[in-house]
Design an enzyme around this catalytic site. Structure first.
Site, short mmCIF file in Angstrom:
data_model
loop_
_atom_site.label_atom_id
_atom_site.label_comp_id
_atom_site.label_asym_id
_atom_site.label_seq_id
_atom_site.Cartn_x
_atom_site.Cartn_y
_atom_site.Cartn_z
N GLY A 264 0.84 -1.19 0.00
CA GLY A 264 0.00 0.00 0.00
C GLY A 264 0.87 1.24 0.00
CB CYS A 265 0.25 4.59 1.38
SG CYS A 265 1.11 6.15 1.63
CG PHE A 266 5.99 5.12 -0.42
CD1 PHE A 266 5.39 6.30 -0.05
CD2 PHE A 266 6.65 5.08 -1.65
CE1 PHE A 266 5.42 7.43 -0.85
CE2 PHE A 266 6.69 6.20 -2.47
CZ PHE A 266 6.07 7.38 -2.06
#
Length: 188
Positions: free
Chosen positions: A14-16
């Site tokens: 997902g979002c880093f």
């Protein structure tokens, strides 16, 4: 100064900003770098990644001392802190750039990742099948500076409070013995 032989693990979950915040708190992790991997163009920028057309995932590279934390332990934390059963999405973040992926850099990492996924499936840890891809690491492009250590610099942002804080609380609850000393005592 110690001369450590650091290993590198590369994950996309997902979002880093989320995955980076989690792994920065793990004892034995020396550094985490946010970036892009798994796509078709060279030197992509964030605005291109957001379109989903480059094929890159938002990923992180974890530089770790395997005398303190093993690759398998990192895999366990990875699977515990994101949903590996949703294709190309994590919560409200939707697109191929948010896919669940393990990018291995050795045959050993590939075997460990595949064995770990088989174990999770056998034990029915998740209600749905795991869709995490296990792919050989290609070029990894470091993300722009404003994406590095994002959570630690922006804790007041609503995304950090509603999406990342619960992940940090989870690792404090379930992996308190794996946290860096100063992290376990800190407030979120």
């Amino acid at each position: 100064m110690e001369n450590k032989n650091l290993q590198i693990a590369t994950f996309a979950g997902g979002c880093f900003w989320c995955t980076e915040a989690v792994f920065l708190r793990i004892d034995g992790v020396e550094r985490v770098v946010s970036g892009y991997t798994g796509g078709q163009i060279k030197n992509p920028a964030y605005r291109e990644i957001c379109t989903g057309r480059t094929g890159h995932a938002e990923g992180i590279q974890i530089f770790f001392d395997d005398d303190k934390v093993s690759y398998t332990e990192l895999l366990e934390i990875f699977f515990a802190t994101h949903d590996p059963t949703t294709l190309n999405r994590q919560g409200h973040d939707v697109g191929t750039q948010y896919r669940s992926a393990i990018f291995y850099n050795s045959e050993s990492q590939k075997q460990q990742a595949e064995a770990f996924i088989r174990l999770l499936e056998k034990e029915k840890v998740f209600d749905s099948p795991i869709v995490t891809e296990v792919t050989e690491l290609g070029p990894f492009y470091v993300a722009e500076d404003d994406h590095q250590s994002y959570y630690d610099r922006n804790r007041e942002a609503s995304y950090c409070q509603f999406v990342i804080d619960p992940k940090i609380n989870k690792i404090k609850t379930y992996y308190g013995n794996k946290l860096k000393e100063n992290t376990s005592k800190d407030a979120i």
